[in-house]
Every structure is written in C-alpha cells, then in structure tokens.
Write a protein that holds these residues in place. Sequence first.
Motif, PDB file in Angstrom:
ATOM      1  N   PHE A 128      -7.114   4.486   1.420  1.00  0.00           N
ATOM      2  CA  PHE A 128      -7.848   4.208   0.187  1.00  0.00           C
ATOM      3  C   PHE A 128      -8.005   5.460  -0.670  1.00  0.00           C
ATOM      4  O   PHE A 128      -8.182   5.355  -1.888  1.00  0.00           O
ATOM      5  CB  PHE A 128      -9.225   3.615   0.508  1.00  0.00           C
ATOM      6  CG  PHE A 128      -9.174   2.257   1.186  1.00  0.00           C
ATOM      7  CD1 PHE A 128      -8.014   1.493   1.195  1.00  0.00           C
ATOM      8  CD2 PHE A 128     -10.315   1.735   1.808  1.00  0.00           C
ATOM      9  CE1 PHE A 128      -7.967   0.242   1.809  1.00  0.00           C
ATOM     10  CE2 PHE A 128     -10.287   0.489   2.432  1.00  0.00           C
ATOM     11  CZ  PHE A 128      -9.112  -0.264   2.437  1.00  0.00           C
ATOM     12  N   GLN A 154       0.851  -1.201   0.000  1.00  0.00           N
ATOM     13  CA  GLN A 154       0.000   0.000   0.000  1.00  0.00           C
ATOM     14  C   GLN A 154       0.887   1.253   0.000  1.00  0.00           C
ATOM     15  O   GLN A 154       1.731   1.432   0.886  1.00  0.00           O
ATOM     16  CB  GLN A 154      -0.937   0.032   1.212  1.00  0.00           C
ATOM     17  CG  GLN A 154      -1.919   1.202   1.090  1.00  0.00           C
ATOM     18  CD  GLN A 154      -2.973   1.225   2.174  1.00  0.00           C
ATOM     19  OE1 GLN A 154      -2.703   0.840   3.310  1.00  0.00           O
ATOM     20  NE2 GLN A 154      -4.170   1.694   1.832  1.00  0.00           N
ATOM     21  N   GLU A 207      -2.862   6.742   8.855  1.00  0.00           N
ATOM     22  CA  GLU A 207      -3.378   5.581   8.143  1.00  0.00           C
ATOM     23  C   GLU A 207      -4.873   5.697   7.926  1.00  0.00           C
ATOM     24  O   GLU A 207      -5.589   6.291   8.735  1.00  0.00           O
ATOM     25  CB  GLU A 207      -3.152   4.326   8.971  1.00  0.00           C
ATOM     26  CG  GLU A 207      -1.709   3.969   9.143  1.00  0.00           C
ATOM     27  CD  GLU A 207      -1.603   2.630   9.823  1.00  0.00           C
ATOM     28  OE1 GLU A 207      -1.326   1.658   9.112  1.00  0.00           O
ATOM     29  OE2 GLU A 207      -1.812   2.543  11.038  1.00  0.00           O
ATOM     30  N   ARG A 244      -1.227 -11.571   2.116  1.00  0.00           N
ATOM     31  CA  ARG A 244      -2.487 -12.222   1.748  1.00  0.00           C
ATOM     32  C   ARG A 244      -2.195 -13.686   1.466  1.00  0.00           C
ATOM     33  O   ARG A 244      -1.072 -14.038   1.122  1.00  0.00           O
ATOM     34  CB  ARG A 244      -3.080 -11.622   0.460  1.00  0.00           C
ATOM     35  CG  ARG A 244      -3.982 -10.400   0.688  1.00  0.00           C
ATOM     36  CD  ARG A 244      -3.208  -9.129   0.510  1.00  0.00           C
ATOM     37  NE  ARG A 244      -4.019  -7.928   0.712  1.00  0.00           N
ATOM     38  CZ  ARG A 244      -4.159  -7.309   1.888  1.00  0.00           C
ATOM     39  NH1 ARG A 244      -3.556  -7.791   2.969  1.00  0.00           N
ATOM     40  NH2 ARG A 244      -4.878  -6.208   1.990  1.00  0.00           N
TER      41      ARG A 244
HETATM   42  O1    G Z   1      -0.831  -2.896  10.145  1.00  0.00           O
HETATM   43  P1    G Z   1      -2.143  -2.166  10.189  1.00  0.00           P
HETATM   44  O2    G Z   1      -3.092  -2.625  11.239  1.00  0.00           O
HETATM   45  O3    G Z   1      -1.944  -0.701  10.274  1.00  0.00           O
HETATM   46  O4    G Z   1      -2.790  -2.519   8.778  1.00  0.00           O
HETATM   47  C1    G Z   1      -3.263  -1.581   7.904  1.00  0.00           C
HETATM   48  C2    G Z   1      -4.603  -2.086   7.430  1.00  0.00           C
HETATM   49  O5    G Z   1      -5.451  -1.002   7.125  1.00  0.00           O
HETATM   50  C3    G Z   1      -4.494  -2.929   6.177  1.00  0.00           C
HETATM   51  O6    G Z   1      -5.264  -4.056   6.364  1.00  0.00           O
HETATM   52  C4    G Z   1      -5.091  -2.046   5.097  1.00  0.00           C
HETATM   53  O7    G Z   1      -5.740  -2.818   4.087  1.00  0.00           O
HETATM   54  C5    G Z   1      -6.091  -1.229   5.895  1.00  0.00           C
HETATM   55  N1    G Z   1      -6.348   0.052   5.276  1.00  0.00           N
HETATM   56  C6    G Z   1      -5.447   0.827   4.644  1.00  0.00           C
HETATM   57  N2    G Z   1      -6.019   1.975   4.210  1.00  0.00           N
HETATM   58  C7    G Z   1      -7.306   1.924   4.591  1.00  0.00           C
HETATM   59  C8    G Z   1      -8.408   2.835   4.427  1.00  0.00           C
HETATM   60  O8    G Z   1      -8.305   3.910   3.854  1.00  0.00           O
HETATM   61  N3    G Z   1      -9.591   2.437   4.967  1.00  0.00           N
HETATM   62  C9    G Z   1      -9.735   1.261   5.622  1.00  0.00           C
HETATM   63  N4    G Z   1     -10.943   0.967   6.099  1.00  0.00           N
HETATM   64  N5    G Z   1      -8.724   0.384   5.786  1.00  0.00           N
HETATM   65  C10   G Z   1      -7.528   0.713   5.281  1.00  0.00           C
END
Ligand code: G
Length: 254
Positions: free
Chosen positions: A235, A21, A213, A39
């Motif tokens: 996202f 990401q 995040e 995954r």
């Molecule tokens: O390691 P950590 O718990 O920080 O993992 C990050 C998680 O957050 C990943 O599973 C990733 O897919 C998820 N994630 C990243 N960006 C977003 C976002 O914008 N929205 C949501 N709901 N989840 C996200």
Amino acid sequence: FELETSLRLGIDRGELRLFYQPQVDLDSGEVIGAEALVRWMHPERGLVPPGDFIPVAEETGLIVPMGSWVLRTACKQIYEWGQMGLKPVRVGVNLSALQFKRQDLAAQVEGLLKEFSIDPSMLDLEITESAIMDDVDRAVAMLNRISALGVKLSIDDFGTGYSSLSQLRQFPFKTLKIDRSFVLDIDNNDGDAAIVSAIIAMAHSLNQSVIVEGLETEQQLNIMRGLHCNEMQGFLFSAPLPAEKFTELLQAGR
Ligand code: G
Ligand code: G
Ligand code: MN
Ligand code: NA
C-alpha cells in the motif's frame, strides 16, 4: 450453498474482475511487474474481496474454472498492454493447489502463450509452499515443464509454510515473495529483521530475486533496501488497481 450457486452464476455472467497491484524495482524505482488479484463484482453486493469467496471456490472446485479465467485474462491483458505500445510488465497470477491436481497446467499455459503470442517471461505464476508440498514429485515435474516454456515461477507467502531448504532447491523458482507478516513489525522486532535477512541471503544464494509484500511505511522500505531486497509491493506505493487505472499508471511512466 447460496454463495456457491451465485458464484457459479457470477463466473458465467462475467462478474469477475482482475485488479493489478504494482511491483516496484527498489534500485530504479520503476514499476516492473504487477500481481493480478481477482475480485467479484456482485450485482447487489458490489465488489466482493477474494477472502470472501476464494475459500468457497477452493472447497467446491470452482477455483478451477475461475483460475482458468484469471490466467486467460492476465495473458490477454499482457497482450493488450503490448498492443498499446506500453513498457512490458510482468504479471503475477496466483495458483491454487487444485489447479495443479485437476488440470494439465503446462499445456494450458502453453496454449495461452501461443494464443496471445506474448513473451513467456512476462507471465509469473505464484505458488504457495502448501500447494506443492502434498505431492512434491508431481509438482516438480509440472513446474519444470512450465519453467521450460520460459514462464517465471514465484514462491508466494514465503515463510508461512513448512518446506525445507532442500525441498525448495528442487523447484525452478525465480522469485521468492516474503509474506507481509514478517514486515508488519520489522522496525521494532529484531527477530523479524533477522529472519527476513536470512531469507534474502538464502534466496540470493539460490539466484532468486526477492519481492517483499505488504510494505506500508517508509521505515519498512528503508529496512528492506538495507537488506538488499529486490522489489516491493504494498500500500505504500499502491493498492491493487482496476485494469484501467493500472494502464494509466503505465502511460504516465512512459
Ligand atoms: O497472494 P497473496 O496472499 O500474497 O495476496 C496479496 C494480498 O495482500 C492481496 O490481497 C493484497 O490486497 C494484499 N496487500 C497488498 N499490499 C498490502 C499492504 O500493504 N497491506 C496489507 N494489509 N495488505 C496488502
Ligand atoms: O486481494 P487480496 O489481498 O484481498 O487477496 C486475498 C487473497 O486472495 C490472497 O491470499 C490472494 O493470494 C488470493 N487471491 C487473489 N486473487 C486470486 C486468484 O486469482 N487466484 C487464487 N487462487 N487466489 C487469489
Ligand atoms: Mn500472491
Ligand atoms: Na503473499
């Protein structure tokens, strides 16, 4: 039981995949890092998200061999992007508490840096507060050894644990990652904005960089810019991408 057996087999059969990401610098707008997220490509069930198997992997100890695979694959990927002549990006790898307890993580990391001759500062190890707080002295010693190799250390999901400022100050973290629960509602909730503002001020006073995040909206992004956050991941910019897609992103930005 069933899940444990098939996960064990899946690891041996090469069914794990790493997704990446993007992490974007808020000043330059450039992709300067990536978080590696595992995954499981199950032959019948398709792509299984980590939430469905990481807890089992942690309970059974499978997280140790899995974590070693993740770490090695991330280092190999850094090497391969370098071979392709792409702009170097820092890759963040999540570590579980058991990887600290069961292994000499510093020796493992040192071995991988040599094997792939990568710039140590391109590797960023993400650790949660809870993973280091049950044996603070051991964790401090281990993290200092890893930091001395030139590898970056980040505190993950910050704000969800119970560590005190004075404890955190003992650790050589370069980056603090603000948990997405604090930004979900930040445009409506003044309390969350105040907490995030205080976290960022604290991190900066400790010379730490801040990554937020889970950013999903432009409004959240504007607020985080106003609070002088350094980088974003979410996202709004991109979901985690398969390695080939992330490579295309780097190639497009050249
Ligand atoms: O390691 P950590 O718990 O920080 O993992 C990050 C998680 O957050 C990943 O599973 C990733 O897919 C998820 N994630 C990243 N960006 C977003 C976002 O914008 N929205 C949501 N709901 N989840 C996200
Ligand atoms: O990618 P996603 O947002 O679904 O990830 C969900 C959770 O799984 C996150 O909390 C993330 O930290 C964790 N996770 C993803 N990849 C790894 C990994 O390689 N090792 C460990 N220990 N946790 C991971
Ligand atoms: Mn993480
Ligand atoms: Na997080």
